[in-house]
Write a protein that holds these residues in place. Structure first.
Motif, PDB file in Angstrom:
ATOM      1  N   GLU A 102     -37.918 -23.786 -12.866  1.00  0.00           N
ATOM      2  CA  GLU A 102     -38.697 -24.853 -12.226  1.00  0.00           C
ATOM      3  C   GLU A 102     -39.224 -25.828 -13.254  1.00  0.00           C
ATOM      4  N   ASP A 103     -39.691 -25.326 -14.461  1.00  0.00           N
ATOM      5  CA  ASP A 103     -40.206 -26.234 -15.487  1.00  0.00           C
ATOM      6  C   ASP A 103     -39.112 -27.154 -16.008  1.00  0.00           C
ATOM      7  N   LYS A 104     -37.959 -26.521 -16.221  1.00  0.00           N
ATOM      8  CA  LYS A 104     -36.840 -27.324 -16.711  1.00  0.00           C
ATOM      9  C   LYS A 104     -36.439 -28.385 -15.676  1.00  0.00           C
TER      10      LYS A 104
END
Length: 278
Positions: free
Chosen positions: A42-44
């Motif tokens: 999700e962060d990427k």
């Protein structure tokens, strides 16, 4: 064949159903795996989305700049094309006007040349027709003169014969008329002489008869006057008085008759006036 086709259709339908179930299971499996991978990365994904949004924003700005430049270039091209079109149209209009003037001039020249040629030919035809007409008129006038001379000779012959006959007839008529007039004049003279004689006789008779009557009247008046003179003075006075009375009575009768006539006239005028008023 029909059963075989029905069997094949059922088999195809069953195969399609199995393939649909298998594809649905594989797609759900892939979706769940992608969902797990998404949760793990999700962060990427957020970083990628940020970079992607920046790229898309820059791309949008670049595209808007390019679009604005293209629109400006398109507007300039349109203006250039429009000015060129207007110039070409104006040049074409000028060329067409010049061409029309040239064509009109050529047409006017052609019509003028045609008119001049037709006029020249018409004048030539009229001159030739006039010459032919003059020749025909000269021939006609010559024929008329010849006919007039012949008719004049014939007419003079007939007129001379008719004049001779008329002269002879007139002389006969004049001779008869003069004889009748002379006889009438002589008879008139005889009648006038007899009328004068009869008039003289009648006048003499009338004068003598008038003289006899006048003499008789004078004698009667003389006798009446002598008888009047021989009457006594009283009888003469009585007779004069009767004469005056008769004259007075006659005057009274005349006055009364005039009054009566005036009264009748007034009555008639009054009745006519009343009738006209009503």
């Amino acid at each position: 064949d029909i059963l075989r086709q029905q069997r094949l259709a059922e088999m195809d339908k069953a195969a399609n159903f199995l393939r649909k179930v298998w594809l649905g299971a594989r797609t759900r499996r892939k979706y769940l795996q992608l969902q797990r991978e998404f949760v793990a990365a999700e962060d990427k994904i957020v970083v990628l989305q940020r970079y992607m949004r920046g790229c898309m924003c820059r791309l949008k700005l670049w595209r808007e700049a390019v679009r604005t430049e293209e629109e400006l270039w398109a507007a300039i091209e349109i203006q250039r094309s429009w000015r060129g079109y207007q110039g070409r149209v104006q040049w074409e209009n000028m060329y067409e006007a010049m061409w029309r003037r040239e064509m009109a001039a050529a047409m006017m020249q052609r019509h003028t040349r045609g008119f001049l040629a037709r006029s020249k030919i018409g004048r030539t035809k009229r001159r030739l027709a006039r010459a032919e007409f003059e020749k025909a008129r000269d021939r006609f006038r010559a024929a008329q003169k010849m006919q007039a001379l012949v008719r004049g000779v014939q007419a003079r012959k007939r007129a001379k014969a008719r004049l001779a006959l008329a002269t002879h007839a007139a002389m006969q008529i004049q001779r008869i008329a003069r004889g009748r007039a002379l006889r009438k004049k002589m008879w008139q003279q005889v009648m006038e002489q007899k009328a004068v004689l009869l008039t003289a006789l009648a006048r003499g008779f009338l004068v003598r008869a008038r003289r006899r009557r006048l003499t008789a009247k004078v004698i009667r008046v003389q006798r009446a006057y002598r008888r009047w003179r021989n009457r006594p003075a009283e009888d003469r006075e009585a007779l004069l008085q009767k004469k005056v009375e008769r004259q007075w009575k006659a005057a009274v009768i005349q006055r009364r008759f005039r009054q009566h006539a005036e009264h009748k006239t007034l009555q008639r005028i009054g009745v006519v006036a009343l009738v006209s008023v009503h």
